[in-house]
Every structure is written in C-alpha cells, then in structure tokens.
Design an enzyme around this catalytic site. Structure first.
Site, PDB file in Angstrom:
ATOM      1  N   ASP A 215      -8.941  -3.520  -6.929  1.00  0.00           N
ATOM      2  CA  ASP A 215      -8.367  -2.314  -6.324  1.00  0.00           C
ATOM      3  C   ASP A 215      -8.410  -1.158  -7.334  1.00  0.00           C
ATOM      4  O   ASP A 215      -7.403  -0.804  -7.945  1.00  0.00           O
ATOM      5  CB  ASP A 215      -6.929  -2.604  -5.887  1.00  0.00           C
ATOM      6  CG  ASP A 215      -6.300  -1.481  -5.095  1.00  0.00           C
ATOM      7  OD1 ASP A 215      -6.977  -0.472  -4.841  1.00  0.00           O
ATOM      8  OD2 ASP A 215      -5.115  -1.620  -4.731  1.00  0.00           O
TER       9      ASP A 215
ATOM     10  N   CYS B 198       0.845  -1.200   0.000  1.00  0.00           N
ATOM     11  CA  CYS B 198       0.000   0.000   0.000  1.00  0.00           C
ATOM     12  C   CYS B 198       0.881   1.252   0.000  1.00  0.00           C
ATOM     13  O   CYS B 198       1.614   1.480  -0.954  1.00  0.00           O
ATOM     14  CB  CYS B 198      -0.938  -0.058   1.199  1.00  0.00           C
ATOM     15  SG  CYS B 198      -2.163   1.249   1.239  1.00  0.00           S
TER      16      CYS B 198
ATOM     17  N   HIS C   4      -7.517  -4.871  -2.615  1.00  0.00           N
ATOM     18  CA  HIS C   4      -6.363  -4.209  -2.022  1.00  0.00           C
ATOM     19  C   HIS C   4      -6.132  -4.806  -0.630  1.00  0.00           C
ATOM     20  O   HIS C   4      -7.051  -4.923   0.167  1.00  0.00           O
ATOM     21  CB  HIS C   4      -6.677  -2.707  -1.900  1.00  0.00           C
ATOM     22  CG  HIS C   4      -5.558  -1.882  -1.366  1.00  0.00           C
ATOM     23  ND1 HIS C   4      -4.737  -1.143  -2.170  1.00  0.00           N
ATOM     24  CD2 HIS C   4      -5.136  -1.665  -0.104  1.00  0.00           C
ATOM     25  CE1 HIS C   4      -3.850  -0.503  -1.424  1.00  0.00           C
ATOM     26  NE2 HIS C   4      -4.076  -0.812  -0.167  1.00  0.00           N
TER      27      HIS C   4
END
Length: 302
Positions: free
Chosen positions: A240, A192, A271
């Site tokens: 995502d 991330c 995600h």
C-alpha cells in the site's frame, strides 16, 4: 462464523499488482472510472476477461458475511444520534451481544469512503459476536444512506463537507460511549478512510478513547498529533504505497510525543486485505490482524 468465499480468479490467473494499484487510485478518487477501465483493458490476456478482472477487484458484498444478522447470539438494529455541529442528525448500525449480564465495552466501527456497506456492518456483528457493543455510523444518512453500490456511495461521500463529516463521527463517538449497557470505555476501529477517522478521533477526542485500531489509514493533521494519548494500533499493508508513504513522519511524531502505539506491517499485502469481498482479501493475514485487534480491545477496554 462463516468462511468467506472470495473471488477465485487470482488462484488460477494471478492478478498483476498494477491492477490493485490502479483500483486503489480509482477507489480513492485519484483516477476516474473511464481511465481505470482503460488501464485494466491492457491486462486482458488469454483466459482472463475484463469481467473476470473487475469481478475480482470490485467488491461483491454477497461474499462478505461472516456473522449473519440472524445470528441468535447478537441483536442488530439502527439508532439515530444528534450531531448539531455536523450534519444535524446521524444514524448508525448497532450490534450488541444477546444476554449481557454485565456492562460491556463499546467499539465505534468506521466505514471506508463510500458509506456503510455490508462489509462494515458485518465487522460490527463480528465485534458483537466477540462480546463488544459495536456501533457503525453511516455518514451518508442525511443523503439517504448507503445507496447499495460503492460507485454512487463514493460520489455521495466526496460531495459532503469534510469538516461536518468529522464532526458527525465525533458526535457518534460521544453518543455511543454513553450507551446504557456500556462499561464506559470506548474503542474505535476503521478501514481506509475509516482508518484516517480513527487517527483523527485519537487526536481530537483523546480523553474519550481507550483504544484505537487503524487499518491502512492516513494520519491526523500534524498539528493535532501531540494530543494523542493512545493506546493506538496501526495495521498496514506492505504493498500500500499511498498510505505507507505517510507512516515515517507519523511514527516520528508518535515517538516524539511519547505516545503508546504499536504498528503491524503485513508482508505482500494490498490495501484492503481485511475486506473479504474482493481478491485483495487474504484470509491468513486478515484473521491475524483481526485477532490482534480483538486482543488489543480486550486488554484496554475490559
């Protein structure tokens, strides 16, 4: 290695995709907590309570330990490092294999947007278990370190100067690359926000990195991308939308500059699918992505 225990709600009551999308927006500062909870309340139906939803979406780090810090094959400790252009001093979690008989490759492990949580420390231990020297900085060190919960950690990290934060990670990379037990080759892996930092490092200190693995991270600034030398592995989740929207332009630039890269797209994944503390986790795809990462590091760092 332990088999992670993941929330069971999604097995008996499938969680609507909207919940995962809203959580992503909330976790990345695009939605406040009150709005997030209000939206979640619209999904409460018979047999599924608000508590069940939040327990599935919000990380439970008691579940995220695949390699114990007491594992006899590794040694875990904390190290400080200088960061004069960043926040002055950094601190990170170092995991090393026990009984090294030769120099080992080094991997910088970069956390999400909430500080050095237990999941990221476990990732460092997994790398040590696989034979790497792993170092995971906590960007919240100068604010007292990861506070023990993601909500507060996210607020703390968002309050920091972004330029200094990036300088801290550059300093961490340079510091750990020279570890006395290291073989001089440095890799990086991040998730991330950490995936973004991996991309940033690949573009900012390309001569220092021998291999970079970015899990669902946005790219470095466009003007820096020509600096990337690679090799670079990009791991993306099909559902995502936020991160994937940045990929076509990023790939175009990677191709234009003849950069050595590979991208893996994981079908029907959200995600955070590698994070084994929430219902976003998918064991099969997480294990595949991890194997690809380890193989990539073995190829380029050995």
């Amino acid at each position: 290695m332990l088999t992670p225990k993941i929330p069971e709600i999604h097995k008996t009551h499938p969680i609507p995709q909207e919940a995962f999308d809203w959580y992503d927006e909330y976790a990345h500062g695009l939605m406040d907590r009150r709005t997030f909870m209000k939206k979640l309340s619209t999904l409460v139906v018979a047999g599924v309570s608000m508590t069940m939803l939040t327990s599935a979406l919000i990380p439970n780090y008691a579940l995220a330990e695949q390699v114990s810090f007491n594992d006899p094959d590794i040694k875990a400790e904390y190290l400080s490092f200088p960061s004069p252009e960043g926040n002055g001093e950094g601190r990170g979690y170092l995991a090393t294999p026990v009984g090294l008989t030769e120099k080992a490759p080094v991997v910088l492990v970069i956390h999400e947007n909430r500080g050095l949580n237990p999941y990221i420390k476990d990732v460092a231990r997994r790398l040590a278990k696989a034979g790497f020297i792993a170092f995971a900085p906590d960007i919240l060190h100068t604010l007292g370190g990861y506070p023990g919960n993601d909500e507060e950690g996210k607020q703390m990290q968002s309050s920091m100067d972004k330029v200094k934060v990036e300088k801290d990670f550059i300093a961490a990379a340079l510091f750990i690359k020279s570890h006395p037990s290291g073989n001089g080759k440095l890799g990086s892996v991040g998730f991330c926000f950490g995936g973004y930092i991996v991309n940033m490092l690949a573009a900012t200190v390309p001569d220092k990195l021998a291999a970079s693995v970015s899990f669902y991270g946005t790219p470095a600034a466009k003007e820096l991308r020509a600096n990337i030398k690679g090799p670079l592995m990009i791991q993306l989740a099909e559902l995502d939308k936020r991160v994937n929207a940045t990929w076509p332009e990023y790939e175009q630039d990677l191709k234009a500059h003849n950069i050595d890269y590979v991208m893996h797209m994981y079908p029907k994944m959200n995600h955070g699918f590698h994070n084994d503390s929430t219902a976003r986790y998918d064991a099969e795809n997480a294990e595949l992505a991890w194997k690809r990462s380890i193989d990539f590091f073995n190829k380029h760092l050995a």
